[in-house]
Design an enzyme around this catalytic site. Structure first.
Site: not given
Length: 138
Positions: A7-14, A32, A60, A62, A79, A86, A103
């Site tokens: 994903c873009t931010g690797n903080s939520c969906r992924s 992820s 984490t 990453d 994304c 993406c 998102d």
């Protein structure tokens, strides 16, 4: 079996997809990453996953570069918005897939509405990744 979820931010969906896929089959190696990794997890994503018994709090956030030299059976981008780019993955991959989601961290409105978006997207991720698991891995 090795799966990388991007994903873009690797903080939520992924992170949610990572948690679900790992919960379906602990023998799968799941990682992820993000093209612009935020370095932290979205607290609401951690909360909605915890509410259904999946703890992603120790994951984490990453950068994708960490995984470019590894070989992957699947690389899946998650994304979904047309306004969001993406990531492209140039590493060693057998199959690339895109399974897009809205998102929820971009939701605007009351706290109740924002949480409803996290629940909706969480449940969509669970359904789509379970389908992916049954069709491609199990």
């Amino acid at each position: 079996m090795k799966v990388l979820i991007l994903c873009t931010g690797n903080s939520c969906r992924s992170q949610m997809a990572h948690g679900f896929l790992q919960s379906f089959d602990p023998s799968i190696t799941v990682c992820s990453a993000g093209t612009e990794a935020s370095g932290k997890l979205n607290k609401k994503a951690v909360q909605v996953m915890s509410e259904i018994g999946i703890d992603i709090s120790q994951h984490t956030s990453d950068p994708v570069g960490k995984y470019l030299n590894d070989e992957w059976d699947y690389v899946i981008t998650v994304c979904g918005g047309a306004n969001e780019s993406c990531p492209a993955f140039i590493g060693k991959v057998k199959k690339r897939l895109h399974i897009g989601f809205d998102d929820p961290s971009h939701a605007v409105g009351t706290d109740e509405f924002i949480m409803s978006e996290f629940y909706r997207v969480r449940d969509e991720i669970k359904a789509r990744f379970h389908e992916f698991y049954l069709q491609n891995i199990k």
